[in-house]
Enzyme design. Sequence first.
Site, short mmCIF file in Angstrom:
data_model
loop_
_atom_site.label_atom_id
_atom_site.label_comp_id
_atom_site.label_asym_id
_atom_site.label_seq_id
_atom_site.Cartn_x
_atom_site.Cartn_y
_atom_site.Cartn_z
N GLU A 296 44.67 115.38 63.12
CA GLU A 296 43.74 116.49 63.15
C GLU A 296 43.02 116.63 64.48
OE1 GLU A 296 41.66 115.02 59.51
OE2 GLU A 296 39.89 115.07 60.80
N HIS B 286 44.04 100.10 64.95
CA HIS B 286 43.03 101.16 65.01
C HIS B 286 41.77 100.77 65.79
CE1 HIS B 286 44.74 103.50 61.30
NE2 HIS B 286 45.69 103.10 62.15
N TYR C 110 33.24 113.93 59.50
CA TYR C 110 34.59 114.51 59.56
C TYR C 110 35.49 114.04 58.42
CZ TYR C 110 33.03 116.82 63.65
OH TYR C 110 32.33 117.66 64.49
N GLN D 225 48.01 96.59 68.08
CA GLN D 225 47.62 97.75 68.87
C GLN D 225 46.51 97.43 69.87
OE1 GLN D 225 46.58 100.77 65.99
NE2 GLN D 225 48.68 100.99 65.26
N TYR E 33 50.88 105.18 53.64
CA TYR E 33 52.25 104.99 54.09
C TYR E 33 53.19 104.64 52.96
CZ TYR E 33 50.26 105.16 58.76
OH TYR E 33 49.60 105.58 59.90
#
Length: 379
Positions: A249, A153, A259, A89, A270
């Site tokens: 979210e 990420h 959070y 990513q 997963y």
Amino acid sequence: MRQLVRRLSLVSLAAMLASPALAVDEVFETEGPSIRVQTVVNGLSHPWGLAFLPDGTMLVTERSGNLRLVTDRLSDPIAGVPEVDARGQGGLLDVALDPAFEQNRLVYLSYAEAGEGGNSTAVARGRLSDDNARLENVEVIFRQQPKVQSQLHFGSRLVFDPEGHLFITLGERSHERFRSQAQELNSHLGKIVRINPDGSVPADNPFVNQEGALPEIWSYGHRNIQAAALNPVTGVLWEIEHGPRGGDELNVIEPGANYGWPIVTLGINYDGTTIGEGLQHKDGMVDAIRTWTPVIAPSGMIFYQGDAFPDWKGNLFVGGLASTALVRLTLSGDSVTGEERLLESLRLRIRDVAEGPDGSIYVITDEDNGEILRITPAQ
């Protein structure tokens, strides 16, 4: 006859490959206005971020490491972009202009940077040359610490507030062995940070005077934030982060707030196992104002403020990767009152959303042959 058929087949194939009909030009009905969706350019390699220059041309990043200028065509890659770690990513991610761009021509880039210990998100800035061909005097103004071994990420969106501070959203790098650092204030993993444009720390950040805490941290307990924007009414940062298997979210960000990730989540691993104790709420941790299960895989967002779609002014538009949709949310204060999914039939992964100078909505698609699409009123 066989030779003639073969020649006709080759000509037909070549025409298909070169045909502009492969580009999008369609009209869609919505709950509000009819919209026309057209390809501006294609041929991008997994584009990630989009920003408009004052003259209406665009800067777009490709995850492989290219920054390009877009008019009615793609420029050659702009020189001077930092070296990126384009694995998984990672790569070249978001792009943002300095609030005083017309005076200083500064461009900010977030990207995956390799280094000792692995890799992490970094942010650099440089001056776009007068001919738009290169970035000059490039300097790194932020590096996420620690660097870890992961290709997942990285975050990361770049958002300026009205005072000129820069928010950077940072992923927690996914793997269970270090995701708990999202709860630790001596780590940048799973955080939103707020810095000055030169990389220094604003004196009013919430953890400036807290021993053991990194002073640039603005909020914590996040998973992987790839959508963020300032609410134009309140001036407060909103973000949408990827949940795991379930639990995307939407959060309204308060300075110093927690959070929850990975202690609190509406998703599961997963492989189907429970994350932590399976808590969906905990005192002292801020709940999301909206969640999605199944996930939409959010990336890129805007509060629409243009005049092209007056009925949509103040709506929140979010790119959806897994949902292959442009998600439109209606709002009342800090509450979501409705949702509509646009462009689903195109089956394209939407990576970023931007508002053009004329009020058109632009999206970029996360594909090998990525596109920039323009959305205008059908009439």
